[in-house]
Design a protein around this motif. Structure first.
Motif, PDB file in Angstrom:
ATOM      1  N   VAL A 115       0.924  -1.288   0.079  1.00 10.76           N
ATOM      2  CA  VAL A 115      -0.082  -0.021   0.064  1.00 10.76           C
ATOM      3  C   VAL A 115       1.038   1.289  -0.074  1.00 10.76           C
ATOM      4  N   MET A 116       0.607   2.414  -0.873  1.00  8.50           N
ATOM      5  CA  MET A 116       1.114   3.480  -0.854  1.00  8.50           C
ATOM      6  C   MET A 116       0.173   4.419  -1.076  1.00  8.50           C
ATOM      7  N   ARG A 117       0.441   5.755  -0.789  1.00  9.92           N
ATOM      8  CA  ARG A 117      -0.542   6.924  -1.234  1.00  9.92           C
ATOM      9  C   ARG A 117      -1.065   6.759  -2.477  1.00  9.92           C
ATOM     10  N   GLY A 118      -2.576   6.637  -2.668  1.00  8.34           N
ATOM     11  CA  GLY A 118      -3.209   6.766  -3.832  1.00  8.34           C
ATOM     12  C   GLY A 118      -3.502   5.100  -4.144  1.00  8.34           C
ATOM     13  N   SER A 119      -3.250   4.306  -3.454  1.00 10.70           N
ATOM     14  CA  SER A 119      -3.415   2.889  -3.842  1.00 10.70           C
ATOM     15  C   SER A 119      -5.118   2.664  -3.961  1.00 10.70           C
ATOM     16  N   THR A 120      -5.514   1.658  -5.005  1.00 12.47           N
ATOM     17  CA  THR A 120      -7.024   1.759  -4.930  1.00 12.47           C
ATOM     18  C   THR A 120      -7.495   0.137  -4.701  1.00 12.47           C
ATOM     19  N   VAL A 121      -8.570  -0.174  -4.335  1.00 13.85           N
ATOM     20  CA  VAL A 121      -9.227  -1.410  -4.441  1.00 13.85           C
ATOM     21  C   VAL A 121      -9.848  -1.297  -5.758  1.00 13.85           C
ATOM     22  N   GLU A 122      -9.584  -2.297  -6.303  1.00 16.14           N
ATOM     23  CA  GLU A 122     -10.050  -2.740  -7.791  1.00 16.14           C
ATOM     24  C   GLU A 122     -11.059  -3.990  -8.008  1.00 16.14           C
ATOM     25  N   VAL A 123     -12.129  -3.932  -8.944  1.00 11.66           N
ATOM     26  CA  VAL A 123     -12.904  -4.793  -9.379  1.00 11.66           C
ATOM     27  C   VAL A 123     -12.449  -5.157 -10.825  1.00 11.66           C
ATOM     28  N   PRO A 175      -5.893   1.801 -12.991  1.00  7.04           N
ATOM     29  CA  PRO A 175      -6.575   0.824 -12.310  1.00  7.04           C
ATOM     30  C   PRO A 175      -8.070   0.754 -12.573  1.00  7.04           C
ATOM     31  N   CYS A 176      -8.436  -0.382 -12.392  1.00  8.63           N
ATOM     32  CA  CYS A 176     -10.000  -0.719 -12.621  1.00  8.63           C
ATOM     33  C   CYS A 176     -10.870   0.017 -11.518  1.00  8.63           C
ATOM     34  N   SER A 177     -12.047   0.170 -11.710  1.00  8.82           N
ATOM     35  CA  SER A 177     -12.934   0.838 -10.819  1.00  8.82           C
ATOM     36  C   SER A 177     -13.206   0.277  -9.486  1.00  8.82           C
ATOM     37  N   ASP A 178     -13.459   1.195  -8.455  1.00  8.88           N
ATOM     38  CA  ASP A 178     -13.449   0.937  -7.109  1.00  8.88           C
ATOM     39  C   ASP A 178     -15.108   0.153  -7.046  1.00  8.88           C
ATOM     40  N   PRO A 179     -15.035  -0.944  -6.059  1.00  6.43           N
ATOM     41  CA  PRO A 179     -16.356  -1.658  -5.910  1.00  6.43           C
ATOM     42  C   PRO A 179     -17.570  -0.695  -5.476  1.00  6.43           C
ATOM     43  N   ARG A 180     -17.270   0.341  -4.854  1.00 10.30           N
ATOM     44  CA  ARG A 180     -18.545   1.329  -4.688  1.00 10.30           C
ATOM     45  C   ARG A 180     -19.043   2.072  -5.882  1.00 10.30           C
ATOM     46  N   HIS A 181     -18.275   1.851  -7.087  1.00 16.81           N
ATOM     47  CA  HIS A 181     -18.853   2.251  -8.432  1.00 16.81           C
ATOM     48  C   HIS A 181     -19.684   1.443  -9.179  1.00 16.81           C
ATOM     49  N   LEU A 182     -19.244   0.057  -8.948  1.00 18.82           N
ATOM     50  CA  LEU A 182     -19.687  -1.068  -9.682  1.00 18.82           C
ATOM     51  C   LEU A 182     -20.591  -2.211  -9.033  1.00 18.82           C
ATOM     52  N   LEU A 183     -20.308  -2.170  -7.701  1.00 19.94           N
ATOM     53  CA  LEU A 183     -20.837  -3.474  -6.905  1.00 19.94           C
ATOM     54  C   LEU A 183     -21.811  -2.900  -5.941  1.00 19.94           C
ATOM     55  N   GLU A 215     -23.398   1.664 -20.963  1.00 18.70           N
ATOM     56  CA  GLU A 215     -22.107   1.627 -21.148  1.00 18.70           C
ATOM     57  C   GLU A 215     -21.473   1.686 -19.826  1.00 18.70           C
ATOM     58  N   VAL A 216     -20.377   1.226 -19.344  1.00 19.58           N
ATOM     59  CA  VAL A 216     -20.013   0.917 -18.219  1.00 19.58           C
ATOM     60  C   VAL A 216     -18.444   1.224 -18.121  1.00 19.58           C
ATOM     61  N   ARG A 217     -17.957   2.167 -17.435  1.00 21.06           N
ATOM     62  CA  ARG A 217     -16.356   2.419 -17.414  1.00 21.06           C
ATOM     63  C   ARG A 217     -16.003   1.270 -16.406  1.00 21.06           C
ATOM     64  N   LEU A 218     -14.916   0.643 -16.737  1.00 21.10           N
ATOM     65  CA  LEU A 218     -14.331  -0.533 -16.206  1.00 21.10           C
ATOM     66  C   LEU A 218     -13.112  -0.091 -15.327  1.00 21.10           C
ATOM     67  N   ALA A 219     -12.285   0.787 -16.125  1.00 19.83           N
ATOM     68  CA  ALA A 219     -11.016   1.258 -15.633  1.00 19.83           C
ATOM     69  C   ALA A 219     -10.528   2.835 -16.097  1.00 19.83           C
ATOM     70  N   GLU A 220      -9.992   3.536 -15.457  1.00 20.36           N
ATOM     71  CA  GLU A 220      -9.607   4.653 -15.885  1.00 20.36           C
ATOM     72  C   GLU A 220      -8.176   5.168 -15.817  1.00 20.36           C
TER      73      GLU A 220
END
Length: 334
Positions: free
Chosen positions: A104-112, A130-138, A152-157
């Motif tokens: 983990v470092m600053r800016g680390s994210t959880v990904e789906v 990274p892929c999108s965070d669970p809060r945006h997809l799940l 249309e769904v954004r999977l990564a940015e």
């Protein structure tokens, strides 16, 4: 133990079930949920979902026809199940995994991360972020749920932002008893290079629901943040009396013992209408106690007084701050 007719039928369709007897497989599929069946037989969860669905269908058809559930021979049922798998053998398997980085470092994210036939499909087509965070997809009825109308769904940015280096989008739609992923798009590329994928609709929906309900990856602060946001959204009137509107409650990996609450004043509508607005941030400590109890207590405390009194301005503009009577943070002026 040698191969049985069931084994031969499945093998002919490219489906491996080992050397289980016909009766044993059908019995297991009728008595166990697909998740356990998958683990016991070592088969993909999608295959297990199809087997369980088929056996349930056989029972219903037998009841409708007046025949006992065991009125058909095991090999007959096995043959029908294999034929059903033959129809769906060209469909891809679908799975979702929530990935929490080990370092983990600053800016680390959880990904789906979606996996199609075991392949990390996003990694093959997009490596700028990274892929999108669970809060945006799940979440219930979230963007991954398929409907007859395409979505249309954004999977990564891209790490820098979509406007700078792009993002990966997929269009999801329901087509009869199948779910289709296609029309891949990256605003920063001429083409993505991924084909159309088709999944069994029942297996697909089961996997989306499983991933949505699975919170085993959460750490305590992340759970408190999720529960607190849900609770505050049920208490919007209490925040509105202070002319405040909740934006989000976040927990970051590099700050494992605290959460951050963001809200707008006088509200999100002011942002859209180009009226003076400010965003506030409040940092709250989280303990190792029961997350639900902590979220409930924090919700009570946060709605009992004007939250602006305990928060810092973190968004808007110096001019908006002046008009609304708040000092603009010095750190934004450096």
């Amino acid at each position: 133990m040698g191969a049985t007719p069931l084994t031969d039928r499945f093998t002919s369709h490219g489906t491996v079930v080992g050397r289980a007897k016909n009766e044993a497989v059908l019995s297991l599929a009728s008595d166990l949920p697909s998740s356990i069946l998958s683990r016991i037989l070592g088969i993909h969860i999608g295959t297990a979902v199809v087997w369980v669905w088929f056996v349930e269908r056989v029972v219903l058809l037998s009841a409708a026809s007046g025949l006992p559930a065991g009125g058909r021979k095991a090999d007959d049922n096995a043959g029908a199940l294999a034929d059903h798998c033959a129809v769906t053998r060209d469909l891809q398997s679908f799975a979702l995994s929530v990935v929490v980085p080990g370092q983990v470092m600053r800016g680390s994210t959880v990904e789906v991360r979606p996996r199609i036939e075991g392949r990390d499909i996003v990694a093959e087509a997009f490596d700028d972020g990274p892929c999108s965070d669970p809060r945006h997809l799940l979440f219930p009825d979230g963007p991954l749920c398929a409907d007859v109308s395409s979505r249309e769904v954004r999977l990564a940015e891209a790490t820098c932002t979509e406007g700078c280096c792009g993002a990966l989008y997929v269009t999801i739609r329901r087509d009869g008893d199948q779910v289709v992923w296609g029309a891949w798009r990256n605003p920063d590329a001429v083409e993505v290079g991924l084909p159309e994928f088709r999944f069994d609709a029942q297996q697909y929906q089961a996997e989306v629901e499983r991933a949505t309900l699975d919170r085993s990856w959460e750490w305590p602060a992340r759970t408190v943040a999720r529960l607190l946001e849900e609770e505050l959204r049920r208490r919007t009137a209490r925040l509105e009396r202070w002319e405040c509107e909740l934006a989000s409650v976040s927990a970051w990996l590099w700050e494992p013992d605290q959460i951050n609450l963001f809200f707008f004043h006088p509200g999100g509508a002011a942002v859209k209408e180009d009226r003076p607005w400010l965003q506030f941030r409040m940092t709250l400590n989280v303990s190792g106690g029961d997350p639900a109890a902590q979220a409930q207590q924090l919700a009570e405390e946060l709605t009992a007084f004007d939250p602006r009194l305990a928060a810092d301005v973190c968004g808007g503009s110096p001019e908006f701050a002046r008009q609304l009577g708040y000092p603009w943070p010095q750190r934004h002026m450096l």
